[in-house]
Design a protein around this motif. Structure first.
Motif, short mmCIF file in Angstrom:
data_model
loop_
_atom_site.label_atom_id
_atom_site.label_comp_id
_atom_site.label_asym_id
_atom_site.label_seq_id
_atom_site.Cartn_x
_atom_site.Cartn_y
_atom_site.Cartn_z
N SER A 23 1.35 -1.38 0.37
CA SER A 23 -0.02 0.03 0.06
C SER A 23 1.30 1.97 0.03
CB SER A 23 -0.68 0.16 1.37
OG SER A 23 -1.66 1.32 1.84
N ILE A 45 2.74 -7.46 5.70
CA ILE A 45 1.54 -8.44 6.66
C ILE A 45 0.31 -9.16 5.40
CG2 ILE A 45 0.76 -6.12 7.65
CD1 ILE A 45 0.41 -7.99 10.53
N ASN A 46 0.30 -8.60 4.91
CA ASN A 46 -1.03 -8.78 4.09
C ASN A 46 -0.47 -8.76 2.42
OD1 ASN A 46 -3.17 -8.75 1.83
ND2 ASN A 46 -3.75 -6.32 3.20
N GLY A 104 4.44 0.58 8.69
CA GLY A 104 4.47 1.66 10.23
C GLY A 104 3.20 1.57 9.59
N ILE A 105 2.59 1.68 11.33
CA ILE A 105 1.37 1.79 11.25
C ILE A 105 1.46 3.39 12.31
CG2 ILE A 105 0.19 -0.48 11.25
CD1 ILE A 105 0.46 -0.10 14.74
N LEU A 206 0.83 12.45 3.62
CA LEU A 206 0.23 12.48 2.28
C LEU A 206 -1.12 11.55 2.63
CD1 LEU A 206 3.28 9.61 2.20
CD2 LEU A 206 3.51 12.15 1.65
N PRO A 209 -4.27 5.75 2.80
CA PRO A 209 -5.50 5.86 3.77
C PRO A 209 -5.12 5.72 5.34
CG PRO A 209 -5.82 4.14 2.61
CD PRO A 209 -4.24 5.02 1.87
N LEU A 210 -3.69 5.91 5.46
CA LEU A 210 -3.28 5.53 7.50
C LEU A 210 -2.94 7.33 7.65
CD1 LEU A 210 0.28 4.31 7.95
CD2 LEU A 210 0.25 6.97 8.41
N LEU A 211 -3.17 8.03 6.45
CA LEU A 211 -2.99 9.64 7.30
C LEU A 211 -4.45 10.18 7.35
CD1 LEU A 211 -1.75 11.58 9.09
CD2 LEU A 211 -1.79 13.04 6.73
P1 NAD Z 1 -0.24 2.54 4.24
O1 NAD Z 1 -0.71 2.01 5.65
O2 NAD Z 1 -0.47 2.59 3.17
O3 NAD Z 1 1.01 1.35 4.12
C1 NAD Z 1 2.10 0.16 5.02
C2 NAD Z 1 1.78 -0.93 4.78
O4 NAD Z 1 2.81 -1.57 5.69
C3 NAD Z 1 0.43 -1.40 4.60
O5 NAD Z 1 0.44 -2.35 3.33
C4 NAD Z 1 0.64 -2.63 5.88
O6 NAD Z 1 -0.48 -3.38 5.60
C5 NAD Z 1 1.85 -2.44 6.49
N1 NAD Z 1 2.73 -3.21 7.13
C6 NAD Z 1 1.38 -2.95 8.76
N2 NAD Z 1 1.86 -3.36 9.33
C7 NAD Z 1 2.65 -4.22 9.20
C8 NAD Z 1 3.70 -5.32 9.87
N3 NAD Z 1 3.51 -5.51 11.05
N4 NAD Z 1 4.44 -6.05 9.35
C9 NAD Z 1 4.94 -5.66 7.29
N5 NAD Z 1 3.82 -5.14 7.26
C10 NAD Z 1 2.86 -4.00 8.01
O7 NAD Z 1 0.66 4.08 5.01
P2 NAD Z 1 1.57 4.24 3.64
O8 NAD Z 1 2.08 5.54 4.09
O9 NAD Z 1 2.64 3.93 2.26
O10 NAD Z 1 3.36 4.72 4.65
C11 NAD Z 1 4.56 4.05 4.79
C12 NAD Z 1 5.46 4.52 6.04
O11 NAD Z 1 5.53 6.03 5.79
C13 NAD Z 1 5.05 4.43 7.28
O12 NAD Z 1 6.22 3.97 8.17
C14 NAD Z 1 4.49 5.40 7.57
O13 NAD Z 1 4.48 5.46 9.63
C15 NAD Z 1 5.28 6.31 7.10
N6 NAD Z 1 4.73 8.18 7.24
C16 NAD Z 1 3.27 8.01 6.17
C17 NAD Z 1 3.33 9.05 5.49
C18 NAD Z 1 1.18 9.45 5.57
O14 NAD Z 1 1.31 10.79 5.56
N7 NAD Z 1 0.64 8.48 5.23
C19 NAD Z 1 3.78 10.54 6.29
C20 NAD Z 1 4.74 10.37 7.07
C21 NAD Z 1 5.47 8.85 6.92
#
Ligand code: NAD
Length: 269
Positions: A23, A45-46, A104-105, A206, A209-211
């Motif tokens: 994702s 994880i998915n 990350g979560i 960004l 979905p996370l944010l």
């Molecule tokens: P996202 O939720 O779209 O994707 C995260 C992916 O990580 C998902 O596919 C999920 O299944 C996977 N995941 C979750 N827990 C896991 C685990 N224990 N083991 C393996 N996979 C796991 O999020 P994103 O926005 O693409 O975030 C990616 C990274 O960027 C994260 O570390 C997040 O903290 C960081 N980040 C995001 C933002 C934002 O605004 N979205 C800003 C700063 C930093």
């Protein structure tokens, strides 16, 4: 055309693991890294979402089928699983040049100092911080064996909140990301002479979905936008482009840095 033949993939011949590849940032990075010639282990994880990115890669770049991407199920917070993921990669592809520790979560509920609890804290730290440590640990072991080219590139996803306090409380998340930056710097210093480069990527907010799940009201969204000079949330592919730079030899003199890809957020007062 001759011009196109002359352009080499920026990651030709490299084997890359990307976690959280199902994702957002990880998904776009898997596609981009594959486009640039890397063999990609898309780990998540998915498993279904990791398989979807592999399908996307095969669909978009059918000529790269020999460099086949693979989907891999991993929970990065489990050391044994991360170890096996690296072992699988070495067995399947013979080496590891790049790891993008990106999974990350962020806990979707208010997570301030007073109301956060140990469960949220531990879950966040186990995935966002320990997961990065495990990824680095087994990747470094593998990268030490690389001879031509020597070493490798490690990219750890942090966040702008690792550099400054967030207006919307998310304490465990912020603490985990600050620690990712600190850990990455120290590993960069320790392993620089082995040509193992370690950098952290600091995305701004960004449109993922996370944010968007977290900033779930217009008021919360607007509060963030006020502080965002560029005036919009970022796109995951804009992070992937920065990760590609850090992964490739174009960043051969870049280590121990935190690359801010944040629309000017951390430059603003
Ligand atoms: P996202 O939720 O779209 O994707 C995260 C992916 O990580 C998902 O596919 C999920 O299944 C996977 N995941 C979750 N827990 C896991 C685990 N224990 N083991 C393996 N996979 C796991 O999020 P994103 O926005 O693409 O975030 C990616 C990274 O960027 C994260 O570390 C997040 O903290 C960081 N980040 C995001 C933002 C934002 O605004 N979205 C800003 C700063 C930093």
């Amino acid at each position: 055309s001759s011009v196109i033949k002359d352009i080499k993939g920026r990651l030709d011949g490299k084997v890359a693991i990307i976690t959280g590849a199902g994702s957002g940032i990880g998904f776009e990075s898997a596609v981009l890294f594959a486009r640039e010639g890397a063999i990609v282990v898309a780990a998540d994880i998915n498993l279904k979402s990791a398989e979807a990115v592999v399908e996307r890669i095969k669909e978009k770049f059918p000529l790269n089928v020999l460099k086949r991407p693979v989907a891999y199920k991993v929970d990065v917070s489990k050391e044994e699983e991360v170890k096996k993921m690296v072992e699988f990669t070495l067995k399947e592809f013979g080496k590891l040049n790049i790891i993008f520790n990106n999974a990350g979560i962020m806990h979707p509920h208010d997570d301030n100092c007073l109301n956060t609890d140990e469960k949220v804290w531990d879950l966040t730290m186990n995935i966002n911080l320990k997961g990065v440590w495990y990824g680095c640990k087994y990747a470094i072991e593998a990268m030490r064996k690389n001879t031509d080219p020597k070493g490798g590139s490690i990219i750890n996803t942090a966040s702008f909140v690792g550099l400054m306090g967030a207006a919307t409380p998310q304490l465990a998340y912020t603490a985990s990301k600050g620690a990712v930056i600190a850990l990455s710097r120290e590993l960069a210093v320790t392993h620089a002479r082995e040509n193992i480069r370690v950098n952290s990527l600091c995305p701004g907010p960004l449109r993922t979905p996370l944010l968007m799940d977290f900033l779930n009201t217009d008021e919360k969204k607007n509060r963030r936008l006020v502080h965002l000079p560029i005036g919009r949330f970022g796109e995951p592919v804009e992070q992937a482009q920065a990760a590609l730079f850090l992964a490739s030899d174009e960043s051969s003199y870049v280590t121990g840095t935190e690359l801010k890809v944040d629309g000017g957020l951390t430059a603003a007062y």
